[in-house]
Design a protein around this motif. Structure first.
Motif, PDB file in Angstrom:
ATOM      1  N   GLY A 114      34.791  39.853  46.235  1.00  0.00           N
ATOM      2  CA  GLY A 114      34.617  41.238  46.624  1.00  0.00           C
ATOM      3  C   GLY A 114      35.909  42.021  46.569  1.00  0.00           C
ATOM      4  O   GLY A 114      36.941  41.549  46.081  1.00  0.00           O
ATOM      5  N   PHE A 115      35.869  43.238  47.113  1.00  0.00           N
ATOM      6  CA  PHE A 115      36.959  44.193  47.006  1.00  0.00           C
ATOM      7  C   PHE A 115      38.293  43.625  47.475  1.00  0.00           C
ATOM      8  O   PHE A 115      39.337  43.887  46.855  1.00  0.00           O
ATOM      9  CB  PHE A 115      36.604  45.441  47.828  1.00  0.00           C
ATOM     10  N   CYS A 116      38.313  42.848  48.549  1.00  0.00           N
ATOM     11  CA  CYS A 116      39.573  42.380  49.150  1.00  0.00           C
ATOM     12  C   CYS A 116      40.142  41.115  48.522  1.00  0.00           C
ATOM     13  O   CYS A 116      41.207  40.645  48.940  1.00  0.00           O
ATOM     14  CB  CYS A 116      39.376  42.148  50.651  1.00  0.00           C
ATOM     15  N   TYR A 117      39.462  40.566  47.532  1.00  0.00           N
ATOM     16  CA  TYR A 117      39.892  39.255  47.018  1.00  0.00           C
ATOM     17  C   TYR A 117      40.218  39.271  45.528  1.00  0.00           C
ATOM     18  O   TYR A 117      40.018  38.278  44.832  1.00  0.00           O
ATOM     19  CB  TYR A 117      38.820  38.217  47.321  1.00  0.00           C
ATOM     20  N   ASN A 118      40.710  40.384  45.051  1.00  0.00           N
ATOM     21  CA  ASN A 118      41.122  40.457  43.653  1.00  0.00           C
ATOM     22  C   ASN A 118      42.561  39.972  43.496  1.00  0.00           C
ATOM     23  O   ASN A 118      43.236  39.652  44.468  1.00  0.00           O
ATOM     24  CB  ASN A 118      40.965  41.886  43.139  1.00  0.00           C
ATOM     25  N   THR A 119      43.031  39.943  42.255  1.00  0.00           N
ATOM     26  CA  THR A 119      44.348  39.400  41.948  1.00  0.00           C
ATOM     27  C   THR A 119      45.462  40.231  42.572  1.00  0.00           C
ATOM     28  O   THR A 119      45.436  41.460  42.527  1.00  0.00           O
ATOM     29  CB  THR A 119      44.555  39.361  40.424  1.00  0.00           C
ATOM     30  N   GLY A 120      46.444  39.531  43.161  1.00  0.00           N
ATOM     31  CA  GLY A 120      47.636  40.192  43.673  1.00  0.00           C
ATOM     32  C   GLY A 120      48.755  40.152  42.641  1.00  0.00           C
ATOM     33  O   GLY A 120      48.685  39.411  41.643  1.00  0.00           O
ATOM     34  N   TYR A 121      49.794  40.946  42.874  1.00  0.00           N
ATOM     35  CA  TYR A 121      50.967  40.971  42.000  1.00  0.00           C
ATOM     36  C   TYR A 121      52.235  40.995  42.840  1.00  0.00           C
ATOM     37  O   TYR A 121      52.233  41.457  43.986  1.00  0.00           O
ATOM     38  CB  TYR A 121      50.970  42.214  41.101  1.00  0.00           C
ATOM     39  N   SER A 122      53.289  40.495  42.251  1.00  0.00           N
ATOM     40  CA  SER A 122      54.626  40.678  42.825  1.00  0.00           C
ATOM     41  C   SER A 122      55.556  41.033  41.677  1.00  0.00           C
ATOM     42  O   SER A 122      55.311  40.651  40.522  1.00  0.00           O
ATOM     43  CB  SER A 122      55.107  39.402  43.520  1.00  0.00           C
ATOM     44  N   GLY A 123      56.582  41.789  41.994  1.00  0.00           N
ATOM     45  CA  GLY A 123      57.547  42.180  40.971  1.00  0.00           C
ATOM     46  C   GLY A 123      58.959  42.080  41.519  1.00  0.00           C
ATOM     47  O   GLY A 123      59.181  42.248  42.718  1.00  0.00           O
TER      48      GLY A 123
END
Length: 391
Positions: A351-360
């Motif tokens: 669902g909405f809260c469990y998509n891919t995260g990113y770091s930079g």
């Protein structure tokens, strides 16, 4: 002697005359069309020949355009016009077959396509100043519905239609601009069958809010003043955070918020910064094309919580079930050397809260920036965000 020569000449002349007459009598009088077929693409259709008439009806889906005629006639006979030159049949044709002896025979060709029964609206698009919005079509119920951003005037819309081939439509869609009320169209097939569609276009005016606030992890966010960290120079790096956003319904976002668990501090001595800061947000589509960039001010008294970015001025349109990447970072984080923690969840879910995260991570020593796509990478955590808007 002279009598013998004269007799020989007479006999030779008679022989030539008889040979000539025999040759004329052997000229063929065959002038028939032996077979007639039409090929379109990989499909070939044969037609029966009755006396001098070739007729038939093909299915409505078998277009009599861009075709090849396959016509057989007797050897040495000729046909006019040349079947190879006929690529379209849109009415009766006459072919003349001429035998070797000059005798001619006319053939009347009357092949028609069955009238189409299709009377559908195939595609509808609403064209705005910056968007091309595809509209949902329910052919079974005869309903065409779409909710569009409120910035668009329902009384002056540019709506494009595609209908079944050969169908006619009333009223003419090109004359209709006002969709402030439902508009009915009658689609009539080539065969005469009619179907009524109601086109209903409304504003996206339902306010929605989504929030992801469950956190069990916190990631470094901002600059770094540490002098004793391995492989890291003080006041050199800046760490940003990102998150993929996927909505289940089309959405015009008004506010996007990110969550930091604390205020900004110098990590080495834990001294609080207590001064205003600027965060920057970059929004990209699935092709990593930038859709919007904006900043927000963080007050000096901030000690943790959601930080909003105002998106109203961009009139963004997030399509349902498509991926959008939101990246945010501390402006001049390298030089400032202060940091906080991006709140996140490591739990699995959907669902909405469990998509891919990113770091930079960017570094002054490497002469790069968090504006560079190459400084970002996927992260297993799901970062806390909130999204508001209208659908």
């Amino acid at each position: 002697m002279k009598t013998k020569i004269t007799l020989f000449s007479i006999i030779f002349f008679i022989s030539l005359l008889m040979t000539s007459c025999g040759a004329e009598e052997s000229l063929s009088n065959e002038n028939t069309i032996q077979s007639f077929a039409i090929t379109k693409g990989s499909v070939t259709k044969d037609f029966s020949i009755k006396e001098n008439i070739i007729s038939g009806i093909v299915e409505s889906t078998f277009e009599l355009e861009d075709i090849n005629l396959n016509v057989s006639i007797p050897k040495k006979a000729t046909i006019s016009p040349d079947p190879a030159t006929i690529k379209t049949i849109n009415g009766p044709l006459v072919f003349v077959v001429t035998a070797v002896n000059g005798e001619m025979k006319n053939y009347n060709v009357d092949i028609k396509r069955e009238p189409s029964t299709d009377n559908f609206i195939l595609e509808v698009n609403v064209k705005t100043s910056n968007l091309l919005l595809n509209v949902a079509i329910d052919n079974e119920k005869g309903l065409v519905t779409k909710r569009i951003p409120e910035i668009n005037d329902l009384k002056n819309l540019n709506v494009e239609f595609k209908f079944s081939k050969y169908a006619t439509v009333t009223p003419d869609p090109k004359t209709i601009k006002d969709y402030s009320e439902p508009v009915s169209f009658t689609v009539k097939s080539e065969s005469g069958a009619e179907k009524i569609y109601q086109v209903k276009i409304e504003h996206m005016n339902s306010f929605v809010s989504r929030s992801c606030s469950e956190a069990n992890a916190w990631k470094w966010f901002g600059g770094d003043n540490r002098t004793n960290a391995p492989d890291i120079l003080p006041y050199d790096r800046n760490v940003g955070t990102g998150q993929v956003v996927i909505v289940d319904k089309n959405l015009v976002p008004s506010t996007f918020s990110i969550h930091l668990n604390t205020g900004f501090t110098y990590d080495e001595n834990r001294q609080e910064y207590n001064k205003p800061l600027t965060l920057k947000l970059i929004v990209k589509d699935a092709n990593l094309t930038i859709l919007a960039t904006t900043t927000t001010e963080v007050p000096g008294y901030f000690n943790g919580g959601f930080i909003p970015f105002d998106l109203k001025k961009f009139n963004l349109y997030l399509e349902a079930n498509k991926s959008y990447s939101f990246y945010w970072y501390l402006v001049d984080g390298e030089k400032l050397g202060v940091s906080a923690g991006s709140s996140a969840s490591t739990a699995a879910g959907s669902g909405f809260c469990y998509n891919t995260g990113y770091s930079g991570q960017s570094k002054i020593s490497k002469n790069n920036s968090l504006e560079d796509e190459s400084t970002w990478y996927k992260h297993d955590w799901h970062f806390n965000i909130a999204l508001e808007g209208k659908e």
